[in-house]
Design an enzyme around this catalytic site. Structure first.
Site, PDB file in Angstrom:
ATOM      1  N   HIS A  57       0.942  -1.416   0.212  1.00  0.00           N
ATOM      2  CA  HIS A  57      -0.224  -0.214  -0.028  1.00  0.00           C
ATOM      3  C   HIS A  57       0.727   1.181  -0.138  1.00  0.00           C
ATOM      4  CE1 HIS A  57      -4.026   1.762   1.682  1.00  0.00           C
ATOM      5  NE2 HIS A  57      -3.234   2.666   0.732  1.00  0.00           N
ATOM      6  N   ASP A 278       1.251   2.370   3.585  1.00  0.00           N
ATOM      7  CA  ASP A 278       0.702   3.248   2.943  1.00  0.00           C
ATOM      8  C   ASP A 278       1.219   5.007   2.770  1.00  0.00           C
ATOM      9  OD1 ASP A 278      -2.024   4.961   2.808  1.00  0.00           O
ATOM     10  OD2 ASP A 278      -2.984   4.646   4.153  1.00  0.00           O
TER      11      ASP A 278
END
Ligand code: DOR
Ligand code: ZN
Length: 393
Positions: A57, A278
């Site tokens: 991610h 992320d």
């Protein structure tokens, strides 16, 4: 390349051995290996060699937001963090909704040569929340779809996307946020959309990957779905296990102590599939205006090593499984173990080395980190991708 004198740790355990990499792959692992004529030798005495990390991610911001990150600066950040493969999200400008854009990002990564990239395609075309027909036209090498940054509002649309995903063997990556509720109650927004998507996956048979799981309720529901045999995997971010106060803006938000405890407990029980960063670069101006997200590639290992291994006694092999082996399996890569035949992707770390996080040293373009000034243990000293050094401290 020959890597000598390291302590080897991967998901299978640990041992003391040399690693010989030839033609990009691990050719041998064993005692007293010899380099061939002209093959570089890396003396890793005192260091730990692990399979390089794989991030499920990442936001590299190409196309459209290159002032925050480019494939080149993102690749450098990845290499400095010990990563050799990242999975990029499609919330770019234009939104990545077709094979051509995705391919151009992956080609650029190849040109840079520091980190392999898979580029995800949006679940709905241009994030319009309605159209999923573009998924039928995806080339065979694009297997991952995501609406990251948003949830898919309409259950019927997500249902249709999952039907196509099941048919074509795509993996649906879910940013679980009920967009009608997140401004009111982001906990409820994550929990509801998680439950909905678990049910939709069970009903359609689509492979589902839940991104940045942050609440104890969402975690529990995912673990229950897995126990029922659901076709689901999930990731947890370093920042959702490190922090439990609300100062730094990320989506999903930093949660409460009880959530952090539940996530760490699940990790210690070996119930968490993957750690994903992320990595979300933003300019100072955008952060000031409330843009959610923090960069993470360059601090992920240290944060997780300090929190999980140092503070909670997790064996390093367990961390290796969550940062390398299982992500590789989810992405379908020949990576993540230090065994002959696997890609020659290795990270050398100094577990006992402590340092203070200084964003000025980051290789990435953006410096929006919540860890600045923190003292962490476990430093990435070098990264090797298919037998070639991509970073050395
Ligand atoms: O904090 C976040 N930042 N969460 C997301 O889902 C999107 C990301 C971004 O793109 O900045
Ligand atoms: Zn997200």
């Amino acid at each position: 390349m020959l890597i000598q004198h390291a302590r080897l740790v991967d998901a299978g355990g640990e041992r003391e051995d040399d690693i010989l990499i030839r033609d990009g792959r691990i050719a041998a692992v064993g005692e007293g290996l010899a380099a061939g004529e002209g093959e570089p030798v890396l003396d890793a005495a005192g260091l730990v060699a692990m399979p390089a990390f794989i991030d499920l991610h990442t936001h590299f911001r190409t196309p459209g937001f290159e002032h925050k990150e480019t494939v080149e600066t993102g690749s450098r950040a990845a290499a400095r963090g010990g990563y050799t493969f990242v999975n990029c999200m499609p919330n770019t400008n234009p939104v990545c909704s077709c094979g051509a854009i995705a391919q151009s990002v992956m080609d650029e990564a190849k040109r840079v040569g520091l980190c392999d990239v898979n580029q995800c395609v949006s679940i709905t075309k241009d994030f319009d929340g309605k159209t999923v027909s573009h998924l039928r036209a995806l080339p065979k090498n694009l297997r991952f779809i995501s609406e990251d940054g948003k949830g898919v509002r309409e259950s019927k649309v997500m249902y249709e996307a999952m039907c196509i995903a099941a048919e074509k063997g795509l993996t649906v990556m879910s940013h679980a946020e009920d967009m009608d509720l997140s401004a009111t109650d982001y906990r409820l927004a994550e929990n509801l959309e998680t439950a909905r998507n678990l049910y939709l996956s069970a009903s359609t048979g689509a492979k589902l990957h839940m991104c940045h799981v942050s609440t104890k309720e969402a975690l529990e529901d995912i673990l229950t779905a897995k126990r029922r045999g659901g076709n689901v995997t999930f990731e947890v971010t370093p920042h959702h296990i490190w922090f439990c106060h609300n100062e730094f803006r990320v989506n999903p938000p930093i949660r409460q102590q009880a959530d952090v405890d539940a996530l760490i407990r699940a990790m210690l029980a070996d119930e968490v599939d993957a750690i994903a960063t992320d990595h979300a670069p933003h300019t100072p101006q955008d952060k000031q205006n409330g843009a959610p997200g923090c960069v993470g590639l360059e601090t992920a290992f240290s944060v997780c090593y300090t929190k999980l291994c140092r503070q909670h006694g997790m064996p390093l092999s367990r961390l290796s499984r969550m940062m390398s082996r299982t992500p590789a399996q989810i992405m379908g890569l020949n990576k993540g173990l230090l065994q002959p035949g696997f890609d020659g992707d290795v990270v050398l770390v100094a577990p006992d080395e402590e340092y203070t996080v200084n964003p000025d040293e980051f290789a990435g373009k953006s410096h929006n980190t919540p860890y600045a000034g923190l003292r962490l243990a476990g430093r990435v000293r070098a990264t090797v991708k298919q037998g070639v050094l991509t970073y050395q401290m």
